[in-house]
Design a protein around this motif. Structure first.
Motif, PDB file in Angstrom:
ATOM      1  N   GLY A 260       0.782  -1.226   0.000  1.00 15.87           N
ATOM      2  CA  GLY A 260       0.000   0.000   0.000  1.00 15.87           C
ATOM      3  C   GLY A 260       0.814   1.276   0.000  1.00 15.87           C
ATOM      4  O   GLY A 260       0.559   2.203  -0.777  1.00 15.87           O
ATOM      5  N   GLY A 261       1.807   1.370   0.883  1.00 14.15           N
ATOM      6  CA  GLY A 261       2.609   2.588   0.987  1.00 14.15           C
ATOM      7  C   GLY A 261       3.420   2.852  -0.271  1.00 14.15           C
ATOM      8  O   GLY A 261       3.478   3.984  -0.767  1.00 14.15           O
ATOM      9  N   LEU A 262       4.068   1.807  -0.799  1.00  9.63           N
ATOM     10  CA  LEU A 262       4.861   1.963  -2.016  1.00  9.63           C
ATOM     11  C   LEU A 262       3.983   2.371  -3.194  1.00  9.63           C
ATOM     12  O   LEU A 262       4.329   3.271  -3.970  1.00  9.63           O
ATOM     13  CB  LEU A 262       5.596   0.659  -2.330  1.00  9.63           C
ATOM     14  N   PHE A 263       2.824   1.736  -3.323  1.00 13.87           N
ATOM     15  CA  PHE A 263       1.936   2.070  -4.427  1.00 13.87           C
ATOM     16  C   PHE A 263       1.417   3.498  -4.295  1.00 13.87           C
ATOM     17  O   PHE A 263       1.236   4.197  -5.304  1.00 13.87           O
ATOM     18  CB  PHE A 263       0.770   1.084  -4.485  1.00 13.87           C
ATOM     19  N   ALA A 264       1.172   3.955  -3.075  1.00 14.12           N
ATOM     20  CA  ALA A 264       0.727   5.339  -2.873  1.00 14.12           C
ATOM     21  C   ALA A 264       1.812   6.316  -3.314  1.00 14.12           C
ATOM     22  O   ALA A 264       1.521   7.349  -3.929  1.00 14.12           O
ATOM     23  CB  ALA A 264       0.367   5.564  -1.401  1.00 14.12           C
ATOM     24  N   ALA A 265       3.077   5.994  -3.005  1.00 13.47           N
ATOM     25  CA  ALA A 265       4.188   6.850  -3.438  1.00 13.47           C
ATOM     26  C   ALA A 265       4.290   6.871  -4.959  1.00 13.47           C
ATOM     27  O   ALA A 265       4.534   7.928  -5.564  1.00 13.47           O
ATOM     28  CB  ALA A 265       5.491   6.361  -2.829  1.00 13.47           C
ATOM     29  N   LEU A 266       4.103   5.728  -5.592  1.00 10.54           N
ATOM     30  CA  LEU A 266       4.142   5.672  -7.057  1.00 10.54           C
ATOM     31  C   LEU A 266       2.996   6.478  -7.671  1.00 10.54           C
ATOM     32  O   LEU A 266       3.181   7.155  -8.686  1.00 10.54           O
ATOM     33  CB  LEU A 266       4.078   4.220  -7.520  1.00 10.54           C
ATOM     34  N   ASP A 267       1.827   6.406  -7.070  1.00 11.24           N
ATOM     35  CA  ASP A 267       0.691   7.181  -7.573  1.00 11.24           C
ATOM     36  C   ASP A 267       0.926   8.679  -7.390  1.00 11.24           C
ATOM     37  O   ASP A 267       0.508   9.491  -8.220  1.00 11.24           O
ATOM     38  CB  ASP A 267      -0.590   6.770  -6.860  1.00 11.24           C
ATOM     39  N   GLY A 268       1.602   9.032  -6.297  1.00 10.32           N
ATOM     40  CA  GLY A 268       1.858  10.450  -6.049  1.00 10.32           C
ATOM     41  C   GLY A 268       2.906  11.034  -6.976  1.00 10.32           C
ATOM     42  O   GLY A 268       2.895  12.233  -7.249  1.00 10.32           O
ATOM     43  N   SER A 269       3.833  10.207  -7.441  1.00 13.98           N
ATOM     44  CA  SER A 269       4.889  10.667  -8.347  1.00 13.98           C
ATOM     45  C   SER A 269       4.858   9.796  -9.598  1.00 13.98           C
ATOM     46  O   SER A 269       5.644   8.851  -9.734  1.00 13.98           O
ATOM     47  CB  SER A 269       6.255  10.580  -7.647  1.00 13.98           C
ATOM     48  N   PRO A 270       3.945  10.065 -10.518  1.00 12.49           N
ATOM     49  CA  PRO A 270       3.677   9.136 -11.623  1.00 12.49           C
ATOM     50  C   PRO A 270       4.800   8.963 -12.631  1.00 12.49           C
ATOM     51  O   PRO A 270       4.738   8.047 -13.452  1.00 12.49           O
ATOM     52  CB  PRO A 270       2.432   9.748 -12.294  1.00 12.49           C
ATOM     53  N   ASP A 271       5.830   9.815 -12.581  1.00 16.86           N
ATOM     54  CA  ASP A 271       6.945   9.685 -13.514  1.00 16.86           C
ATOM     55  C   ASP A 271       8.202   9.098 -12.872  1.00 16.86           C
ATOM     56  O   ASP A 271       9.209   8.899 -13.556  1.00 16.86           O
ATOM     57  CB  ASP A 271       7.289  11.055 -14.120  1.00 16.86           C
ATOM     58  N   ALA A 272       8.156   8.836 -11.574  1.00 15.54           N
ATOM     59  CA  ALA A 272       9.354   8.393 -10.866  1.00 15.54           C
ATOM     60  C   ALA A 272       9.690   6.932 -11.177  1.00 15.54           C
ATOM     61  O   ALA A 272       8.809   6.069 -11.187  1.00 15.54           O
ATOM     62  CB  ALA A 272       9.171   8.571  -9.360  1.00 15.54           C
ATOM     63  N   PRO A 311       7.952   2.887 -17.199  1.00 13.80           N
ATOM     64  CA  PRO A 311       7.105   2.179 -18.175  1.00 13.80           C
ATOM     65  C   PRO A 311       6.996   0.677 -17.923  1.00 13.80           C
ATOM     66  O   PRO A 311       6.054   0.036 -18.404  1.00 13.80           O
ATOM     67  CB  PRO A 311       7.800   2.466 -19.516  1.00 13.80           C
ATOM     68  N   SER A 312       7.960   0.100 -17.154  1.00 12.60           N
ATOM     69  CA  SER A 312       7.937  -1.340 -16.883  1.00 12.60           C
ATOM     70  C   SER A 312       7.055  -1.706 -15.698  1.00 12.60           C
ATOM     71  O   SER A 312       6.845  -2.888 -15.426  1.00 12.60           O
ATOM     72  CB  SER A 312       9.359  -1.845 -16.632  1.00 12.60           C
ATOM     73  N   ILE A 313       6.550  -0.696 -14.982  1.00 16.23           N
ATOM     74  CA  ILE A 313       5.760  -0.956 -13.778  1.00 16.23           C
ATOM     75  C   ILE A 313       4.287  -1.037 -14.146  1.00 16.23           C
ATOM     76  O   ILE A 313       3.742  -0.102 -14.747  1.00 16.23           O
ATOM     77  CB  ILE A 313       5.989   0.145 -12.725  1.00 16.23           C
ATOM     78  N   PRO A 314       3.604  -2.128 -13.821  1.00  9.10           N
ATOM     79  CA  PRO A 314       2.174  -2.261 -14.174  1.00  9.10           C
ATOM     80  C   PRO A 314       1.326  -1.173 -13.517  1.00  9.10           C
ATOM     81  O   PRO A 314       1.675  -0.641 -12.453  1.00  9.10           O
ATOM     82  CB  PRO A 314       1.807  -3.644 -13.645  1.00  9.10           C
ATOM     83  N   VAL A 315       0.231  -0.872 -14.155  1.00  9.97           N
ATOM     84  CA  VAL A 315      -0.718   0.108 -13.617  1.00  9.97           C
ATOM     85  C   VAL A 315      -1.806  -0.580 -12.800  1.00  9.97           C
ATOM     86  O   VAL A 315      -2.207  -0.084 -11.738  1.00  9.97           O
ATOM     87  CB  VAL A 315      -1.349   0.932 -14.763  1.00  9.97           C
ATOM     88  N   ASP A 316      -2.273  -1.741 -13.260  1.00 12.66           N
ATOM     89  CA  ASP A 316      -3.296  -2.490 -12.545  1.00 12.66           C
ATOM     90  C   ASP A 316      -2.781  -2.927 -11.174  1.00 12.66           C
ATOM     91  O   ASP A 316      -1.643  -3.392 -11.045  1.00 12.66           O
ATOM     92  CB  ASP A 316      -3.697  -3.719 -13.367  1.00 12.66           C
TER      93      ASP A 316
END
Length: 342
Positions: A260-272, A311-316
């Motif tokens: 959950g925490g990692l995915f929230a960080a990825l959602d907050g910084s969508p280009d990282a 680009p290699s990280i899934p969105v679903d």
């Protein structure tokens, strides 16, 4: 223990640490003399003098950090400009200098070395990134932040447990910089609502990262122990995630990551991009008794970073959870190949 309010931590605990540093410093010559004699008689490899020195260094380090923070607070106009970019930069540089001093002492007194291996181009990439690391002990967070600040010249944003605020220097400096202290989850029916709130805070923290910023997170949620590993597997079974639990049971050196925490960080910084960190060398130091047995440590902490481009990280969500478990299995396999012999 329940964390005391801010005024108690600033007015009571912080001055007590400074006073304790003074008292211990005055007693160090006695500890050195007694410790040296005992070490010669018992064959303890000068453990007592080494331990006394590092305890004294850490307390003086805490006191110096608190006085440094006081100086920066005064320089900021008694807190008026504390969150301006220049003052934030000065705080990061001060923390970097303090960590260099701490690890210099650890190198010479404990014979501790750090070997960091990064992918090509890592130092040239100034884009914001998310750094996800395994968690093998309280020292590894200091090692990782030391590397991020002093070797990679990045400004870390950290998610860590609120109990770390018992440490006065950590409490003061990290509350001035963009970080988030997270309380342990209560065992109540409010857990889901609380997790949503925490993830919102993490997402917000990652949302305004700029060049040179790095979001640091430990997805396991705590230091690895065999008991916590078993509890993490049981938690997955209880949630009906039996396949994930089976995969977690196959990993012997890490705990199942909480996504959950990692995915929230990825959602907050969508280009990282994401940098995963595997490290080994601290597994046998989990308690005060372990510290005593391992002195002098004569250890090399081996850290390896690798990159997963965005680009290699899934969105679903489900596909992303599978991807994270794949990466955690890679960390576990790397540790299995590189962990020092018992």
């Amino acid at each position: 223990m329940r964390l005391p309010p801010v005024w108690v931590r600033r007015v009571v605990i912080a001055p007590l640490v400074v006073l304790l540093a003074l008292v211990v410093t005055l007693a160090v010559p006695v500890w050195f003399a007694v410790g040296a004699i005992a070490s010669l008689i018992m064959g303890w490899k000068f453990r007592i003098p080494r331990l006394a020195w590092m305890i004294n260094v850490y307390l003086l380090w805490e006191a110096a950090a608190l006085f440094g923070m006081l100086g920066l607070w005064i320089a900021s106009g008694f807190g008026w400009r504390l969150h301006r970019p220049r003052m934030q930069h000065l705080h990061y540089r001060f923390v970097a200098w303090m960590l260099r001093a701490l690890f210099w002492n650890a190198h010479w007194v404990l014979r501790l070395d750090i070997d960091v291996r990064v992918p090509p181009g890592f130092h040239d990439d100034a884009n914001p990134c998310v750094i996800a690391s395994r968690h093998a002990g309280p020292a590894d967070s200091f090692v990782l932040i030391h590397a991020v600040l002093n070797w990679f010249d990045r400004s870390p944003r950290i998610v860590l447990k609120d109990t770390m605020q018992w440490d006065p220097a950590v409490d003061v400096v990290l509350n001035r910089l963009p970080n988030r202290f997270i309380a342990p989850p209560p065992f109540t029916g409010q857990r889901r609502e609380r997790d949503t709130s925490v993830h919102d805070r993490i997402r917000e923290l990652a949302s305004d990262m700029g060049a040179g910023d790095a979001f640091v997170i430990f997805p396991e949620g705590g230091n690895f122990t065999p008991e916590r590993r078993e509890r993490a597997i049981a938690r997955l079974h209880a949630a009906g995630l039996h396949r994930a639990a089976e995969r977690a049971a196959g990993m012997m050196h890490v705990m199942a990551p909480r996504p959950g925490g990692l995915f929230a960080a990825l959602d907050g910084s969508p280009d990282a991009d994401v940098y995963f960190v595997a490290h080994t060398g601290l597994e046998r130091i989990r308690s005060a008794g372990d510290v005593w047995r391992e002195l002098p440590t004569d250890k090399t902490i081996l850290m390896r970073f690798w990159t997963v481009h965005r680009p290699s990280i899934p969105v679903d969500h489900d596909e992303r959870a599978e991807w994270l478990m794949d990466e955690w299995e890679a960390i576990d396999g790397w540790i299995d190949r590189h962990a020092p012999a018992e």
